[in-house]
Design an enzyme around this catalytic site. Structure first.
Site, PDB file in Angstrom:
ATOM      1  N   ARG A  44       0.820  -1.223   0.000  1.00 26.86           N
ATOM      2  CA  ARG A  44       0.000   0.000   0.000  1.00 26.86           C
ATOM      3  C   ARG A  44       0.850   1.269   0.000  1.00 26.86           C
ATOM      4  O   ARG A  44       0.399   2.341   0.423  1.00 26.86           O
ATOM      5  CB  ARG A  44      -0.969   0.022   1.191  1.00 26.86           C
ATOM      6  CG  ARG A  44      -2.051  -1.050   1.149  1.00 26.86           C
ATOM      7  CD  ARG A  44      -2.864  -1.077   2.435  1.00 26.86           C
ATOM      8  NE  ARG A  44      -3.953  -2.043   2.357  1.00 26.86           N
ATOM      9  CZ  ARG A  44      -5.237  -1.713   2.165  1.00 26.86           C
ATOM     10  NH1 ARG A  44      -5.567  -0.442   2.030  1.00 26.86           N
ATOM     11  NH2 ARG A  44      -6.168  -2.641   2.107  1.00 26.86           N
ATOM     12  N   GLU A 180      -2.034  16.324  17.459  1.00 28.42           N
ATOM     13  CA  GLU A 180      -1.700  15.430  16.351  1.00 28.42           C
ATOM     14  C   GLU A 180      -2.779  14.356  16.279  1.00 28.42           C
ATOM     15  O   GLU A 180      -3.874  14.583  16.769  1.00 28.42           O
ATOM     16  CB  GLU A 180      -0.276  14.875  16.481  1.00 28.42           C
ATOM     17  CG  GLU A 180       0.114  14.365  17.869  1.00 28.42           C
ATOM     18  CD  GLU A 180      -0.303  12.930  18.079  1.00 28.42           C
ATOM     19  OE1 GLU A 180       0.403  12.027  17.605  1.00 28.42           O
ATOM     20  OE2 GLU A 180      -1.347  12.687  18.741  1.00 28.42           O
ATOM     21  N   ASP A 205       2.782  23.587  12.426  1.00 31.49           N
ATOM     22  CA  ASP A 205       1.886  24.720  12.209  1.00 31.49           C
ATOM     23  C   ASP A 205       1.376  25.220  13.550  1.00 31.49           C
ATOM     24  O   ASP A 205       1.393  24.484  14.541  1.00 31.49           O
ATOM     25  CB  ASP A 205       0.711  24.332  11.307  1.00 31.49           C
ATOM     26  CG  ASP A 205      -0.098  23.178  11.875  1.00 31.49           C
ATOM     27  OD1 ASP A 205      -1.159  23.447  12.461  1.00 31.49           O
ATOM     28  OD2 ASP A 205       0.334  22.023  11.737  1.00 31.49           O
TER      29      ASP A 205
END
Length: 239
Positions: A44, A180, A205
């Site tokens: 994946r 997070e 950020d």
């Protein structure tokens, strides 16, 4: 033996795995910091690598975004490949004005709005905390590297685009250092399956000031965090 999500064999992974969310960041870490690197997973597109750091065998692999994704990979690494320690190395958003862009945050604990730990802990609140020795080694490594790392609680959110802006005020009041999406889940998986875990984040950020780093910067410039993680592994070996 390979699992549905990891096409590796026992022995392909080191006992310690660094795990960023982004598989391309895993590739960057392996190519930049490790020697004798070989790819051990690509299912994946979730790239995994094993190499050596100062002679010490270490692996690095992406875990994707969010608690469901990281829980799959960390569980399989622990139960199927003999991994003993997981160090998440990722990014977070700051909600406090005294936490700045690119600050390094060592996640001593992780609050969450996810229900996964309540599911595994029979509908009770589970204290999702990092392994103490791993925290101490990371703090000592940061000091040795001259990095002023922050130590405290993270908040692992299920929603990246949260409709509840008032929750950021609550996080700030409670001293949350960064937001997070994975630490609480990783700490829960480690506890359930008898492993150890730590999360180290770099502030990418700032939710209050709207400052942010670019995707390219997040992939390649958070080197202090990686150095702390790697050096903390060596300190753990000496204990």
């Amino acid at each position: 033996m390979a699992t549905p999500h990891i096409n590796a064999e026992m022995g392909d992974f080191a006992d310690v795995v660094l795990m960023p969310g982004d598989p391309l960041r895993a590739k960057h870490i392996a190519e930049t910091f490790l020697e004798d690197v070989r790819e051990v997973n690509n299912v994946r597109g979730m790239l995994g690598f094993t190499g050596t750091y100062k002679g010490r065998k270490i692996s690095v692999m992406g875990h994707g975004m969010g608690i469901p994704s990281c829980s799959i990979y960390t569980k399989e690494l622990i139960t199927d490949f003999g991994v003993k320690k997981i160090i998440r190395v990722g990014s977070c958003g700051a909600v406090r004005n005294d936490v700045k862009l690119r600050d390094v945050v060592i996640g001593m604990g992780a609050c969450t709005d996810s229900k996964v730990n309540r599911i595994r802990f029979k509908d009770h609140d589970f204290a999702a905390i990092a392994d103490f020795d791993m925290v101490r080694n990371a703090v000592d490594a940061a000091k040795a590297l001259g990095v002023d790392a922050r130590v405290g609680n993270l908040f692992s959110a299920d929603l990246f685009y949260s409709p509840d802006g008032e929750m950021f005020d609550v996080m700030e009041k409670y001293g949350i250092l960064g937001v997070e999406m994975e630490a609480a889940g990783i700490y829960g998986v480690a506890a359930e399956f008898g492993a150890k875990a730590l999360t180290i984040c770099t502030v990418s950020d700032h939710i209050r000031t709207h400052e942010q780093t670019t995707a390219a910067e997040r992939q390649t410039t958070f080197n202090d965090m990686i150095k702390i993680a790697l050096e903390s592994v060596l300190l753990g070996d000496k204990a």
